[in-house]
Design a protein around this motif. Structure first.
Motif, PDB file in Angstrom:
ATOM      1  N   GLY A   1     -12.164   7.882   1.807  1.00  0.00           N
ATOM      2  CA  GLY A   1     -11.767   8.461   3.085  1.00  0.00           C
ATOM      3  C   GLY A   1     -10.490   9.266   2.984  1.00  0.00           C
ATOM      4  O   GLY A   1     -10.214   9.893   1.956  1.00  0.00           O
TER       5      GLY A   1
ATOM      6  N   TYR B   1      -8.380   6.611   7.522  1.00  0.00           N
ATOM      7  CA  TYR B   1      -9.712   7.011   7.979  1.00  0.00           C
ATOM      8  C   TYR B   1     -10.750   6.519   6.975  1.00  0.00           C
ATOM      9  O   TYR B   1     -10.800   6.996   5.840  1.00  0.00           O
ATOM     10  CB  TYR B   1      -9.797   8.529   8.111  1.00  0.00           C
TER      11      TYR B   1
ATOM     12  N   LYS C   1     -14.521   6.459   6.795  1.00  0.00           N
ATOM     13  CA  LYS C   1     -15.783   6.915   7.364  1.00  0.00           C
ATOM     14  C   LYS C   1     -15.679   6.964   8.881  1.00  0.00           C
ATOM     15  O   LYS C   1     -15.047   7.830   9.434  1.00  0.00           O
ATOM     16  CB  LYS C   1     -16.935   6.043   6.880  1.00  0.00           C
ATOM     17  N   LYS C   2     -16.233   5.991   9.605  1.00  0.00           N
ATOM     18  CA  LYS C   2     -16.231   6.031  11.062  1.00  0.00           C
ATOM     19  C   LYS C   2     -15.055   5.285  11.693  1.00  0.00           C
ATOM     20  O   LYS C   2     -14.839   5.371  12.896  1.00  0.00           O
ATOM     21  CB  LYS C   2     -17.535   5.445  11.608  1.00  0.00           C
TER      22      LYS C   2
END
Length: 746
Positions: free
Chosen positions: A411, A463, A465-466
């Motif tokens: 990420g 961060y 991924k989601k």
């Protein structure tokens, strides 16, 4: 702590400043050269993307010469650009277009609140200083001193008074006044010309490490326009002999330089039987310069002065007996004068594809004089109880913020480090008893205050991924100094205190239509210097606020967005300095919880609906049940409106509702709620715009501000009441108020 942070900043600077990564650097602006925040830049071939930051800058790695990129943002025409020289920073200028809610997507990098606030500002532009604060959903205001005094603020179960529990800034410059003659956190926004506002950035709760003092119920930051693409002059006139004229003049607007000046003059008698004689003058200038090395510099200067008379807060019994009307007065010698001059310098620079720096410095001078009479003849049966509060101050402050970002296999992350200071030098801070605004009967307090706030903060965004994880911590150090001018000797008192405020937030973006969050943090608000020095053991000098929010943003249909949150906020024991009396009152611990709901719906390309609902439950923790209500804390508020814009026609119908609420601790005295409907419409033909504003369309009889006050009045026959009476004192809300206007753009 400050030394550690400064060392960290220097280390980062020398570590990354010479990094030569392969990435495209650029900036996205509108035609007036204002940065577009959260613009979406996508590499068409790979679909790799980036977003612009708060200064409009972006970095997109993995790009080579000849690649095509798409730049988009809600409310602007999308653009396709071809990279021709990767070594040079690219500037993209976007043209405005109609708002389309279907274009809204939720992402980790962009705060949806900022996107929605921009939509609200465009579909319902501000046209009065009162409208500015009302752009925050659930925030209500009340004016009760002739139009020149700072508004009383209500938010999340708080009677915030004039700013004690909300952090307010303009272009990074603080509006809240510490150790103010009238009240802690006093926030007079009248120096801000509404037409110069580009963006309203806000959040509720103590969850942002870069927001410090007073950020308990939330914060609001107003960003003014960097430049203008056109000039304009407008004139308004209407009810109560009101006249307002505004001029915005574009001086320079090219790729490297932007400059404009703005001026506003407002005069009004107001709806009261005794004229308010209100007048206000605002002047502002802003210059922006972009250097070859990518540095962006803005210099902002403004001056504001205002003078008014007021009819004050009147007791219900005087109206019910027929002694006066709703718009009458028992003491029409209230009023005041205030002025503020500001100069601010902002600097930003994208040093390389990993490092971004932002600096700002400001200096303000401020004068204030206010005459009030809340109790009439309660204390002095001969001369009356009029008081004067006044001060003059100089404020200096500066802040540097460094952001380092990078990617890894799983990420991205961003580390933000900030350091800053604010110093208030306050002279002749005074509370005195007066008569007819001239003769001084006695002086309760007078002295000089120096209050300094040094701070640092670290904010980390991870961060995955989601999922976005956002821990942060802030350290504030205060130094207080007070010289009491009523003592025979020069013997200044001093004290220091510090507070640590950790934060931890989680934002999970399920997809482009669903985002949920859990926010938590500790904030604080400082207390008046004079109170602090009465508590040498640091008891509740910097009372903390513990908060949590659980909520989400949901795009239920292509043109329907709903957001909501369950929240909780608890404040520690605190002692409050009451500027109107020069005394200290203990308020005890408090707890608040509630629900915020918001809805934005676009029926078609030209009809837009918005609505916000809040419920707050506020109680004192240490008081017994039934005697633990928090006076004037709002319980249910609702705002909403319908707006349209098509073929030159534009307009809106807006309503706001505030429910009845307790005016004292046992709820035996109630502050009445109200519903008020406003309307505006305009038509633009070539360079001219004609229109009107109507406040209180249905001519509702409402009370704008209310207080449970003990007073003693002189009756119509000239005699004093035999004994004091405790009841609601109020300032009536504006009746039907029509203003027409014409605007010329060139």
């Amino acid at each position: 702590m400050i030394k550690i942070v400064l060392s960290t900043v220097v280390l980062f600077t020398f570590t990354v400043i010479f990094v030569n990564a392969q990435a495209l650097k650029g900036r996205v602006l509108d035609r007036a050269s204002s940065p577009i925040i959260g613009a979406y830049i996508i590499h068409i071939a790979s679909e790799h993307h980036a977003h612009t930051n708060e200064s409009g800058y972006f970095v997109l790695p993995g790009v080579k010469d000849g690649d095509s990129l798409q730049v988009s943002h809600i409310g602007y025409e999308p653009q396709i650009i071809v990279v021709s020289n990767l070594s040079r920073e690219v500037t993209v200028r976007m043209d405005e277009t109609a708002i389309e809610l279907g274009e809204v997507v939720f992402s980790q990098e962009v705060n949806p609140v900022n996107t929605l606030s921009r939509i609200d500002l465009k579909t319902n532009p501000v046209n009065t200083s009162q409208d500015i604060l009302r752009k925050v959903p659930g925030l209500f205001i009340g004016q009760h001193a002739g139009g020149g005094k700072a508004e009383q603020i209500f938010l999340r179960g708080f009677d915030i008074d004039h700013g004690t529990d909300i952090n307010i800034t303009v272009d990074g410059m603080p509006v809240n006044m510490v150790s103010h003659a009238h009240g802690q956190g006093y926030s007079d926004l009248h120096f801000l010309i509404p037409e110069t506002v580009e963006r309203v950035d806000f959040d509720k709760g103590p969850y942002n490490a870069d927001k410090g003092n007073f950020a308990t119920a939330g914060y609001v930051n107003f960003q003014t326009k960097r430049g203008l693409d056109k000039s304009s002059v407008s004139v308004q006139g209407g009810s109560f002999n009101s006249v307002r004229t505004v001029g915005l003049f574009n001086l320079i607007n090219d790729k490297k330089n932007n400059a404009y000046v703005a001026a506003e003059y407002l005069a009004s008698d107001g709806p009261f039987e005794s004229s308010q004689n209100f007048n206000r003058l605002n002047l502002m200038g802003r210059y922006g310069l972009t250097l070859e090395d990518g540095s962006d510099i803005s210099l902002i200067a403004s001056h504001f002065t205002s003078k008014w008379d007021a009819s004050g807060q009147i007791p219900v019994r005087a109206v019910q007996s027929g002694q006066i009307t709703n718009f009458g007065a028992l003491d029409d010698t209230e009023g005041g004068y205030t002025s503020r001059t500001n100069i601010a310098l902002n600097h930003t620079k994208l040093i390389n594809d990993r490092l971004f720096i932002k600096n700002n410095a400001y200096y303000s001078t401020y004068d204030f004089e206010l005459f009030s009479n809340f109790t009439f003849f309660l204390e002095d049966s001969v001369n009356g109880d009029q008081i004067r509060q006044r001060e003059n101050r100089a404020i200096f402050g500066a802040e540097s913020q460094l952001t380092y970002s990078n990617t890894f296999s799983g990420g991205e992350y961003a580390l933000q480090v900030g350091v800053g200071l604010r110093n208030d030098d306050i002279r002749d801070n005074e509370l005195a008893g007066t008569k007819n605004r001239d003769s001084v009967r006695f002086v309760t307090q007078r002295g000089d205050i120096t209050e300094s706030n040094y701070y640092s903060y670290v904010n980390f965004d991870l961060y995955l991924k989601k999922l976005r994880i956002n821990p942060g911590v802030r350290v504030d150090y205060f130094n207080y100094l007070y010289q009491d001018d009523l003592t025979p000797e020069y013997d200044p008192q001093s004290l220091s205190a510090a507070v640590v405020s950790p934060k931890l937030n989680f934002i999970y973006t399920v997809n482009e239509d669903v985002q949920v969050f859990l926010k938590s943090g500790i904030g604080f608000h400082s207390n008046d210097t004079r109170l602090v020095l009465e508590r040498p053991n640091n008891e509740s000098i910097l009372p903390r606020a513990f908060g949590a929010d659980l909520g989400g943003n949901f795009k239920l249909w292509p043109r329907l967005i709903v957001n909501g949150a369950l929240w909780y906020l608890r404040l520690e024991q605190e002692f409050v300095y009451v500027g109107d009396a020069g005394i200290v009152e203990a308020s005890g611990r408090t707890a608040r919880r509630g629900i915020d709901l918001g809805l934005r719906w676009q029926a078609n390309k030209w009809i837009y609906f918005d609505g916000d609902f809040t419920y707050s439950y506020a109680r004192s923790i240490d008081d017994p049940e039934g005697n633990n209500f928090i006076p004037l804390a709002p319980r249910i508020t609702t705002t909403g409106g319908l707006s349209f814009e098509k073929d030159g026609f534009a307009g809106a119908l807006r309503a706001r509702y505030l429910q009845d609420r307790p005016a004292n601790e046992d709820n035996s005295v109630v502050a009445e709620g109200y519903t008020v409907l406003d309307m505006n419409a305009s038509y633009t033909f070539n360079a001219f715009t004609f229109g009107f504003f109507i406040e209180n369309l249905l001519n509702t009889d409402w009370k704008e501000t209310q207080f449970d006050t003990e007073s003693r009045i002189r009756l119509a026959n000239g005699n004093l009441e035999p004994s004091p009476v405790n009841e609601i004192h109020f300032t009536p809300g504006t009746p039907f108020n029509f203003r027409g206007f014409v605007k010329f753009t060139f």
